[in-house]
Design a protein around this motif. Structure first.
Motif, PDB file in Angstrom:
ATOM      1  N   VAL A 126       0.841  -1.204   0.000  1.00 47.09           N
ATOM      2  CA  VAL A 126       0.000   0.000   0.000  1.00 47.09           C
ATOM      3  C   VAL A 126       0.873   1.251   0.000  1.00 47.09           C
ATOM      4  O   VAL A 126       0.618   2.224  -0.722  1.00 47.09           O
ATOM      5  N   GLN A 127       1.939   1.228   0.811  1.00 48.46           N
ATOM      6  CA  GLN A 127       2.837   2.377   0.883  1.00 48.46           C
ATOM      7  C   GLN A 127       3.508   2.619  -0.464  1.00 48.46           C
ATOM      8  O   GLN A 127       3.657   3.771  -0.903  1.00 48.46           O
ATOM      9  N   ALA A 128       3.914   1.530  -1.126  1.00 48.68           N
ATOM     10  CA  ALA A 128       4.538   1.665  -2.446  1.00 48.68           C
ATOM     11  C   ALA A 128       3.553   2.218  -3.466  1.00 48.68           C
ATOM     12  O   ALA A 128       3.915   3.044  -4.310  1.00 48.68           O
ATOM     13  N   LEU A 178       2.104  -5.126  -8.953  1.00 52.99           N
ATOM     14  CA  LEU A 178       1.693  -4.888  -7.563  1.00 52.99           C
ATOM     15  C   LEU A 178       1.179  -3.462  -7.394  1.00 52.99           C
ATOM     16  O   LEU A 178       0.222  -3.217  -6.656  1.00 52.99           O
ATOM     17  N   HIS A 179       1.823  -2.521  -8.078  1.00 58.70           N
ATOM     18  CA  HIS A 179       1.380  -1.125  -7.981  1.00 58.70           C
ATOM     19  C   HIS A 179      -0.045  -0.967  -8.489  1.00 58.70           C
ATOM     20  O   HIS A 179      -0.809  -0.159  -7.955  1.00 58.70           O
ATOM     21  N   ARG A 180      -0.431  -1.732  -9.487  1.00 58.64           N
ATOM     22  CA  ARG A 180      -1.749  -1.595 -10.089  1.00 58.64           C
ATOM     23  C   ARG A 180      -2.838  -2.376  -9.352  1.00 58.64           C
ATOM     24  O   ARG A 180      -4.017  -2.248  -9.669  1.00 58.64           O
ATOM     25  N   VAL A 181      -2.448  -3.169  -8.363  1.00 60.70           N
ATOM     26  CA  VAL A 181      -3.429  -3.954  -7.613  1.00 60.70           C
ATOM     27  C   VAL A 181      -4.306  -3.039  -6.763  1.00 60.70           C
ATOM     28  O   VAL A 181      -3.828  -2.071  -6.163  1.00 60.70           O
ATOM     29  N   ASN A 182      -5.595  -3.332  -6.734  1.00 64.57           N
ATOM     30  CA  ASN A 182      -6.534  -2.634  -5.856  1.00 64.57           C
ATOM     31  C   ASN A 182      -6.440  -3.260  -4.467  1.00 64.57           C
ATOM     32  O   ASN A 182      -6.732  -4.457  -4.315  1.00 64.57           O
ATOM     33  N   PRO A 183      -6.027  -2.513  -3.432  1.00 61.25           N
ATOM     34  CA  PRO A 183      -5.862  -3.104  -2.101  1.00 61.25           C
ATOM     35  C   PRO A 183      -7.115  -3.794  -1.577  1.00 61.25           C
ATOM     36  O   PRO A 183      -7.020  -4.707  -0.757  1.00 61.25           O
ATOM     37  N   THR A 184      -8.294  -3.376  -2.042  1.00 61.93           N
ATOM     38  CA  THR A 184      -9.526  -4.017  -1.576  1.00 61.93           C
ATOM     39  C   THR A 184      -9.743  -5.375  -2.242  1.00 61.93           C
ATOM     40  O   THR A 184     -10.655  -6.116  -1.855  1.00 61.93           O
ATOM     41  N   LYS A 185      -8.919  -5.691  -3.254  1.00 66.27           N
ATOM     42  CA  LYS A 185      -9.035  -6.974  -3.941  1.00 66.27           C
ATOM     43  C   LYS A 185      -7.833  -7.879  -3.667  1.00 66.27           C
ATOM     44  O   LYS A 185      -7.490  -8.735  -4.477  1.00 66.27           O
ATOM     45  N   VAL A 186      -7.191  -7.659  -2.533  1.00 67.62           N
ATOM     46  CA  VAL A 186      -6.046  -8.472  -2.132  1.00 67.62           C
ATOM     47  C   VAL A 186      -6.415  -9.252  -0.872  1.00 67.62           C
ATOM     48  O   VAL A 186      -6.745  -8.654   0.157  1.00 67.62           O
ATOM     49  N   GLY A 187      -6.361 -10.573  -0.963  1.00 70.13           N
ATOM     50  CA  GLY A 187      -6.661 -11.409   0.191  1.00 70.13           C
ATOM     51  C   GLY A 187      -5.395 -11.829   0.914  1.00 70.13           C
ATOM     52  O   GLY A 187      -4.285 -11.761   0.376  1.00 70.13           O
ATOM     53  N   ARG A 188      -5.557 -12.260   2.138  1.00 66.76           N
ATOM     54  CA  ARG A 188      -4.408 -12.689   2.956  1.00 66.76           C
ATOM     55  C   ARG A 188      -4.827 -13.891   3.784  1.00 66.76           C
ATOM     56  O   ARG A 188      -5.913 -13.919   4.368  1.00 66.76           O
ATOM     57  N   ASP A 189      -3.958 -14.913   3.819  1.00 64.96           N
ATOM     58  CA  ASP A 189      -4.243 -16.111   4.619  1.00 64.96           C
ATOM     59  C   ASP A 189      -2.929 -16.820   4.912  1.00 64.96           C
ATOM     60  O   ASP A 189      -1.885 -16.475   4.340  1.00 64.96           O
ATOM     61  N   VAL A 190      -2.998 -17.803   5.790  1.00 62.64           N
ATOM     62  CA  VAL A 190      -1.821 -18.568   6.192  1.00 62.64           C
ATOM     63  C   VAL A 190      -2.097 -20.046   5.963  1.00 62.64           C
ATOM     64  O   VAL A 190      -3.133 -20.573   6.390  1.00 62.64           O
ATOM     65  N   ALA A 191      -1.178 -20.708   5.267  1.00 67.88           N
ATOM     66  CA  ALA A 191      -1.283 -22.154   5.063  1.00 67.88           C
ATOM     67  C   ALA A 191      -0.718 -22.848   6.290  1.00 67.88           C
ATOM     68  O   ALA A 191       0.500 -22.888   6.495  1.00 67.88           O
ATOM     69  N   GLY A 192      -1.615 -23.359   7.110  1.00 62.87           N
ATOM     70  CA  GLY A 192      -1.193 -24.041   8.330  1.00 62.87           C
ATOM     71  C   GLY A 192      -1.832 -25.405   8.431  1.00 62.87           C
ATOM     72  O   GLY A 192      -2.038 -26.085   7.421  1.00 62.87           O
ATOM     73  N   GLY A 193      -2.175 -25.801   9.634  1.00 62.58           N
ATOM     74  CA  GLY A 193      -2.786 -27.100   9.857  1.00 62.58           C
ATOM     75  C   GLY A 193      -2.682 -27.461  11.324  1.00 62.58           C
ATOM     76  O   GLY A 193      -2.182 -26.685  12.150  1.00 62.58           O
ATOM     77  N   PRO A 194      -3.127 -28.636  11.671  1.00 60.20           N
ATOM     78  CA  PRO A 194      -3.046 -29.063  13.072  1.00 60.20           C
ATOM     79  C   PRO A 194      -1.605 -29.328  13.494  1.00 60.20           C
ATOM     80  O   PRO A 194      -0.754 -29.665  12.662  1.00 60.20           O
ATOM     81  N   PHE A 195      -1.343 -29.172  14.758  1.00 61.91           N
ATOM     82  CA  PHE A 195      -0.010 -29.465  15.287  1.00 61.91           C
ATOM     83  C   PHE A 195       0.136 -30.967  15.484  1.00 61.91           C
ATOM     84  O   PHE A 195      -0.828 -31.680  15.782  1.00 61.91           O
ATOM     85  N   GLY A 196       1.347 -31.446  15.277  1.00 59.51           N
ATOM     86  CA  GLY A 196       1.616 -32.872  15.459  1.00 59.51           C
ATOM     87  C   GLY A 196       3.078 -33.098  15.784  1.00 59.51           C
ATOM     88  O   GLY A 196       3.803 -32.156  16.148  1.00 59.51           O
ATOM     89  N   TRP A 197       3.500 -34.345  15.624  1.00 55.26           N
ATOM     90  CA  TRP A 197       4.882 -34.701  15.949  1.00 55.26           C
ATOM     91  C   TRP A 197       5.470 -35.567  14.844  1.00 55.26           C
ATOM     92  O   TRP A 197       4.785 -36.393  14.240  1.00 55.26           O
ATOM     93  N   ALA A 198       6.747 -35.340  14.566  1.00 54.32           N
ATOM     94  CA  ALA A 198       7.530 -36.206  13.696  1.00 54.32           C
ATOM     95  C   ALA A 198       8.757 -36.602  14.502  1.00 54.32           C
ATOM     96  O   ALA A 198       9.718 -35.834  14.612  1.00 54.32           O
ATOM     97  N   GLY A 199       8.683 -37.782  15.108  1.00 57.27           N
ATOM     98  CA  GLY A 199       9.716 -38.145  16.070  1.00 57.27           C
ATOM     99  C   GLY A 199       9.627 -37.217  17.261  1.00 57.27           C
ATOM    100  O   GLY A 199       8.568 -37.088  17.888  1.00 57.27           O
ATOM    101  N   SER A 200      10.701 -36.525  17.557  1.00 60.27           N
ATOM    102  CA  SER A 200      10.711 -35.591  18.692  1.00 60.27           C
ATOM    103  C   SER A 200      10.424 -34.160  18.268  1.00 60.27           C
ATOM    104  O   SER A 200      10.452 -33.243  19.091  1.00 60.27           O
ATOM    105  N   GLN A 201      10.157 -33.945  16.979  1.00 58.74           N
ATOM    106  CA  GLN A 201       9.941 -32.590  16.477  1.00 58.74           C
ATOM    107  C   GLN A 201       8.461 -32.215  16.497  1.00 58.74           C
ATOM    108  O   GLN A 201       7.613 -32.994  16.034  1.00 58.74           O
ATOM    109  N   SER A 202       8.170 -31.014  16.980  1.00 60.77           N
ATOM    110  CA  SER A 202       6.834 -30.462  16.875  1.00 60.77           C
ATOM    111  C   SER A 202       6.666 -29.901  15.467  1.00 60.77           C
ATOM    112  O   SER A 202       7.513 -29.123  14.998  1.00 60.77           O
TER     113      SER A 202
END
Length: 402
Positions: free
Chosen positions: A320-322, A357-381
Motif C-alpha cells: 500500500v505504501q509503495a 503490484l502497484h496496479r493492484v486494488n488493495p480491496t481486492k487483495v486477500g491474505r491467509d496462512v497455510a497451516g494445519g493441526p499441530f503434530g509430531w515427527a519423532g521428537s519434532q513439533s
C-alpha cells in the motif's frame, strides 16, 4: 521467478545518471529586422529586395528529464508511433500496435527514474497517467500503460503470477542463502487488479526437494533458495516464478531506506525477543520495530501461525505504501533491495511484477496462512499438511485470495 537463470551478480554502481538528448533540429529561419536589410555602404549594388535568411539558434529537442539519451530516444519512438522492433518485448509491441500518437514526440513533463536490479539498469518513465517500464543497458521497453495513446491494456507480465518472498534466519557472519527460512510468503497477482499474500507456516511438514521429508523451511540450508523454491512449488502446486531473499539486517535497512513502514497494528504485541512493545493502531514502524513485529511468536496465542499472519500484514502495508508513492518509486526500491538481498528474478521480471503490484486494488487483495493441526515427527513439533492448506493452495491458483 523462472527456470534457467544465472545466479545474481553483486550490485554494480548504476552509471545511468540523468542526461539530455542532443538537439537535432534547427528552427525554421525567419526574416530579421527590416533595417538589417539596408545596403551597408553607399554605391553598393542595388538591393534585389530579397531579405537574407538569418539562421536562428537551435531549438533543443524534447527530452525526458532524468533519462539517458538512449532512453529518451526510445521514448520518442514510442510516442511518435515509430516501429519498435526488438527494442520492445513481444507483449509490449502487441499492446502498442493500435496506439494513437499525439502531437508531441515526447509528452510535456515526461520524467524518468532510473535504478538498478543486481547491476542491470531499470527505469520507470512517467508522463501524466502514462507509465513506461524499461530495462537497460541497451534500453528495451518491457511494459507499462499508456492511456494518452489510446492503449487500454496494461502490460505487466500478464497473470496469474507468483513470487516467493523468503526471510533468511542468517545471523551476522552466516550465509544469507544457506540459513533456514524464517519467513515464507507467496505473493500473487491475478493480472486483473487483484492479488493475495499467502503465508506458509515454517514448521509445515512436507517432502523436501533436497530429499526426504522435513519442515518446509529446512530446504534452504541444504538446497539454497533454489531448493527452497522447488520445495514450495511442489507443496503448493503453484508455478511460482522465482524468489527474493532478504536477511534481518537487510530488512531493517530496506524499511529505513523507505522512511519506515506505515501500518495499522490490530492488537498490541509484546515482541519479547526484541524487548519492544508494538502498540495497537496506525503508526510508522522503524526497520527494527517492523522486524520485531514480523518475528514475534512466543507471546501470540497461535504462535507461528500468528507470526506468519503478521508477516502478511507487513507485506500488505509495504505494498500500500509503495502504491501511494507512485510507480516512479520502484527503481529506488529495487536498487535498495539489490544491495542487501538476493534473487533469481531477471530485471524484466522484477520490474514488471513490481508494476503489477502497484496496479493492484488493495480491496481486492486477500491474505491467509497455510497451516494445519499441530503434530509430531519423532521428537519434532510440526504443523501437519492437511485439508485447510490444500484448499488454500487450490484457491490461490488464479493469483487472487480476495
Amino acid at each position: 521467478m523462472i527456470l534457467g537463470r544465472a545466479r545474481p551478480r553483486p550490485l554494480a554502481v548504476n552509471a545511468a545518471a540523468a542526461s539530455l538528448a542532443v538537439a537535432v533540429a534547427l528552427a525554421a529561419c525567419t526574416g530579421g529586422d527590416p533595417a538589417a536589410r539596408q545596403p551597408s555602404t553607399a554605391g553598393a549594388p542595388p538591393s534585389s529586395g530579397a531579405a537574407p535568411r538569418v539562421p536562428s539558434a537551435p531549438t533543443p529537442a524534447p527530452a525526458v528529464a532524468g533519462a539517458p539519451a538512449a532512453l529518451t530516444a526510445l521514448v520518442e519512438r514510442l510516442y511518435s508511433g515509430a516501429e519498435l522492433g526488438r527494442s520492445a518485448t513481444a507483449a509490449t509491441r502487441k499492446a502498442l500496435e493500435g496506439r494513437r500518437p499525439g502531437g508531441a514526440a515526447i509528452p510535456t513533463g515526461a520524467e524518468a527514474k532510473v535504478g538498478s536490479w543486481f547491476g542491470t539498469p531499470v527505469a520507470v518513465v512517467t508522463a501524466g497517467e502514462d507509465v513506461t517500464l524499461a530495462v537497460g543497458p541497451a534500453w528495451r521497453l518491457v511494459g507499462g500503460w499508456w492511456p494518452s495513446l489510446g492503449v487500454a491494456a496494461a502490460v505487466t507480465g500478464g497473470g496469474p503470477r507468483w513470487v516467493l518472498a523468503v526471510g533468511s534466519d542468517a545471523r551476522r557472519g552466516q550465509p544469507l542463502e544457506r540459513s533456514r527460512a524464517d519467513t515464507l510468503q507467496v505473493i500473487g497477482v491475478d493480472g486483473k487488479g487483484g492479488g493475495g499474500v499467502m503465508g506458509i507456516a515454517r514448521d509445515l511438514w512436507v517432502p523436501l526437494s533436497t530429499g526426504g521429508k522435513g519442515k518446509i523451511n529446512s530446504a534452504m540450508p541444504v538446497g539454497g533458495p533454489e531448493g527452497q523454491l522447488a520445495t514450495v512449488r511442489a507443496a503448493t502446486g503453484l508455478p511460482i516464478e522465482g524468489y527474493a531473499v532478504i536477511g534481518f539486517a537487510g530488512f531493517i535497512q530496506l524499511v529505513d531506506d523507505q522512511g519506515g513502514l506505515k501500518i495499522v497494528v490490530p492488537q498490541t504485541v509484546d515482541a519479547s525477543h526484541a524487548h519492544l512493545v508494538i502498540q495497537k493502531g496506525a503508526q510508522t514502524l522503524s526497520g527494527k520495530e517492523a522486524l520485531a513485529y514480523a518475528r514475534e511468536r512466543k507471546t501470540l496465542p497461535d504462535g507461528d501461525l500468528g507470526r506468519s499472519r503478521h508477516q502478511g500484514e507487513v507485506l500488505l502495508a509495504a505494498a500500500v505504501q509503495a502504491k501511494l508513492a507512485g510507480p516512479g518509486a520502484i527503481p529506488a526500491a529495487l536498487t535498495s533491495f539489490s544491495k542487501v538481498g538476493a534473487s533469481d528474478l531477471s530485471a524484466e521480471e522484477m520490474l514488471t511484477f513490481a508494476a503489477a503490484l502497484h496496479r493492484v486494488n488493495p480491496t481486492k487483495v486477500g491474505r491467509d496462512v497455510a497451516g494445519g493441526p499441530f503434530g509430531w515427527a519423532g521428537s519434532q513439533s510440526i504443523v501437519v499438511l492437511g485439508d485447510q492448506a490444500r484448499r488454500l493452495f487450490a484457491s490461490f491458483d488464479d493469483g487472487n485470495l480476495s
